[in-house]
Every structure is written in structure tokens, then in C-alpha cells.
Scaffold this active site. Structure first.
Site, PDB file in Angstrom:
ATOM      1  N   LYS A 218       0.820  -1.223   0.000  1.00 33.95           N
ATOM      2  CA  LYS A 218       0.000   0.000   0.000  1.00 33.95           C
ATOM      3  C   LYS A 218       0.845   1.260   0.000  1.00 33.95           C
ATOM      4  O   LYS A 218       2.010   1.248   0.395  1.00 33.95           O
ATOM      5  CB  LYS A 218      -0.960  -0.036   1.182  1.00 33.95           C
ATOM      6  N   ARG A 252      -3.980 -10.063   4.309  1.00 31.72           N
ATOM      7  CA  ARG A 252      -4.314 -10.053   2.873  1.00 31.72           C
ATOM      8  C   ARG A 252      -3.085  -9.528   2.133  1.00 31.72           C
ATOM      9  O   ARG A 252      -2.727  -8.360   2.281  1.00 31.72           O
ATOM     10  CB  ARG A 252      -5.539  -9.166   2.652  1.00 31.72           C
TER      11      ARG A 252
HETATM   12  C1  9MG Z   1     -10.082  -5.348  -1.589  1.00 37.87           C
HETATM   13  N1  9MG Z   1      -9.146  -4.789  -0.644  1.00 37.87           N
HETATM   14  C2  9MG Z   1      -8.118  -3.942  -0.914  1.00 37.87           C
HETATM   15  N2  9MG Z   1      -7.483  -3.614   0.224  1.00 37.87           N
HETATM   16  C3  9MG Z   1      -8.121  -4.254   1.224  1.00 37.87           C
HETATM   17  C4  9MG Z   1      -7.970  -4.316   2.616  1.00 37.87           C
HETATM   18  O1  9MG Z   1      -7.039  -3.598   3.228  1.00 37.87           O
HETATM   19  N3  9MG Z   1      -8.805  -5.076   3.334  1.00 37.87           N
HETATM   20  C5  9MG Z   1      -9.784  -5.786   2.725  1.00 37.87           C
HETATM   21  N4  9MG Z   1     -10.597  -6.533   3.501  1.00 37.87           N
HETATM   22  N5  9MG Z   1      -9.998  -5.768   1.398  1.00 37.87           N
HETATM   23  C6  9MG Z   1      -9.182  -5.013   0.680  1.00 37.87           C
END
Ligand code: 9MG
Length: 277
Positions: A218, A252
Site C-alpha cells: 500500500k 491479505r
Molecule cells: C479489496 N481490498 C483492498 N485492500 C483491502 C484491505 O485492506 N482489506 C480488505 N478486507 N480488502 C481489501
């Protein structure tokens, strides 16, 4: 026992590998925009040790516009149909009730909703299924959420939003054991807000629902390191591991192997069952 029951959400940390079936995907430059490419990536992430795969057909990166229902279904459902035959839980990243329904029918066992089931009809669809739902916090909408995020106290505001969404989900018929929460790093938050949330992630543990953290590649990590999106693996692993120490149960990530290795080292240190001589 189904694939999801094998994955006890009270355990973990689990690694959720990201599969963006979107031409404008921010971190793979749309390379996986076709079903075949998505399946190829899925195979690699499974080999690398992913515990869950998260499939999305609509970009949620800052500035992105939505896609039509038809296009999202076209991108996501064929991939879910094939991957749900494999021995790994499939999550679908969507905010559209129709996509949730089609994904569940095609074999998805988790819905990952960055809009926390706020679309009309979404709660009912998840309630009548057996799917797990990830409720994420976002201030604003992807198109404009990074223009001027504002909070008086980001931690308590995100917590109270998530508690409110938990209460609504439970009263709508989704039991606690099917809920996951996520503070939504980068979704309507400045670097300061993101760091404040990550430092205080342990406060979300009190809500008694497993926490998912999405920090992978990110822009907050780019802001700290000065690295572009293709060079954020190390920063992503560091952030993910910090989230684990603060109670995250699901990470994730794009970089499954690197994250799994870091978790193995972390687990060896905390469980002391790997010491040999
Ligand atoms: C789809 N998506 C993109 N970034 C995300 C994040 O930080 N959390 C979740 N649950 N989905 C995300």
C-alpha cells in the site's frame, strides 16, 4: 468438514493471497486480467502456501471508478467456479449483493466487502448462506476517499463504525462466528491515520471478532520507504508481522511466500517448539 471449517478463525495467522481480475490492478498492472492468468496466479499462490485466495473483479484503489455488475460477474465467477474445486477457501472481494450471491453459489466461502454490507440486500444474502463476511471500514468511496480524510480520533471512530456494522450484521441473522473485521488501511486515511490504526490494532481485539489486515504494497509503505509499488515486499512483510503481533489473524497479501516465511519465524519464536538442540 468443509474447507472453511478446517480453517479455525480463532487460530491463525492465515495468509490470504490476492488475485485481482482487473485490468487496472495497481500492483500487477493488469497482468492477471484474464481467467487464465488469474488461475495461473492462483496456482502459484497455493504453491507458496496461501491459506485463502481473495478474488476481486473491481478495483478499490484510490481514484478508481466502479465496474458494471455484468463486467464484475464476467471477471470473477468463472475464476471462482474453477478455484472452488480446489482444497482452499475462496473469498470474493465485492460490495455488490448480486456478485455476493453468484460467488456463494459458485462455491465462495468468504465475502470480503470493503463497504461492510451497506448495500441494500447484502446482509440478507450473506445471512441466508453459510459464508463468512469481512466487514471493512472505509471513509468515503474509492474514487475520492484520499482527497481529504478527516477524523477527530481515528481509532475510536473506526472501532465504533465496525461495532455498529457487527451489531447490524448480527441482528440481520449473521452469527458472530461468521464475522471478520478490518480497519481498512488506506481507505480514506492519511499516513498518520494508518500508522495510528496499526499501532493500536490490539484495541480491536477486544471486539472479539478475528481481525484482517490489508497492508500489502500500500501507498503508506511507499510514503515511509520511498519505494514504488513494485518494490514494497520487505516493507509489506514488516507491516504484516507487526499486525500479527497486535492480534491480526488474517493477512491479505500479494507476496505469499515472503509473508509465510516471516510468520513461520514469528511462530517458532512464540511457541518454542522448533528449538531442536
Ligand atoms: C479489496 N481490498 C483492498 N485492500 C483491502 C484491505 O485492506 N482489506 C480488505 N478486507 N480488502 C481489501
Amino acid at each position: 468438514m468443509n474447507q472453511l471449517q478446517q480453517l479455525k478463525l480463532t487460530d491463525g495467522p492465515y495468509v490470504m493471497g490476492i488475485i485481482n481480475v482487473t485490468p487496472d490492478s495497481f500492483s500487477d498492472h493488469g497482468l492477471y486480467a484474464t481467467t487464465d492468468k488469474a488461475l495461473e496466479l492462483a496456482e502459484r499462490l497455493i504453491q507458496e502456501g496461501a491459506d485463502i485466495l481473495d478474488i476481486g473483479g473491481e478495483s478499490t484503489r484510490p481514484g478508481s471508478l466502479g465496474v458494471s455488475l455484468e463486467e464484475e460477474l464476467r471477471r470473477v465467477i468463472p475464476v471462482v467456479e474453477i478455484l472452488s474445486q480446489k482444497n482452499i477457501p475462496i473469498s470474493v472481494d465485492t460490495s455488490k449483493p448480486e456478485v455476493m450471491q453468484a460467488a456463494i453459489s459458485a462455491g465462495a466461502s468468504i465475502i470480503n466487502d470493503v463497504n461492510a454490507l451497506q448495500a441494500p440486500g447484502a446482509i440478507e444474502i450473506v445471512a441466508k448462506s453459510k459464508a463468512i463476511i469481512c466487514l471493512m471500514h472505509m471513509q468515503g468511496k474509492p474514487r475520492s476517499m484520499q482527497e481529504s480524510p478527516h477524523y477527530v480520533d481515528v481509532v475510536s471512530e473506526v472501532k465504533s463504525f465496525l461495532q455498529h456494522r457487527i451489531d447490524i450484521a448480527v441482528s440481520g441473522g449473521i452469527p458472530y462466528h461468521r464475522l471478520i473485521i478490518d480497519p481498512g488501511f488506506g481507505f480514506g486515511k492519511t499516513l498518520k491515520h494508518n500508522l495510528e490504526l496499526l499501532r493500536n490494532l490490539d484495541q480491536f481485539v477486544q471486539m472479539n471478532v478475528p481481525i484482517l489486515a490489508g497492508l500489502s504494497r500500500k501507498s503508506m509503505l511507499g510514503a515511509i520507504t520511498g519505494n514504488d509499488v513494485d518494490n514494497r515486499v520487505h516493507a509489506s512483510v514488516a507491516a504484516a508481522l507487526f499486525a500479527v503481533t497486535k492480534g491480526a489473524k488474517i493477512l491479505r497479501v500479494h507476496d505469499v511466500k515472503a509473508t509465510k516465511d516471516a510468520i513461520m519465524v514469528h511462530n517458532a519464536l512464540i511457541t518454542r517448539n522448533n528449538e531442536g538442540n
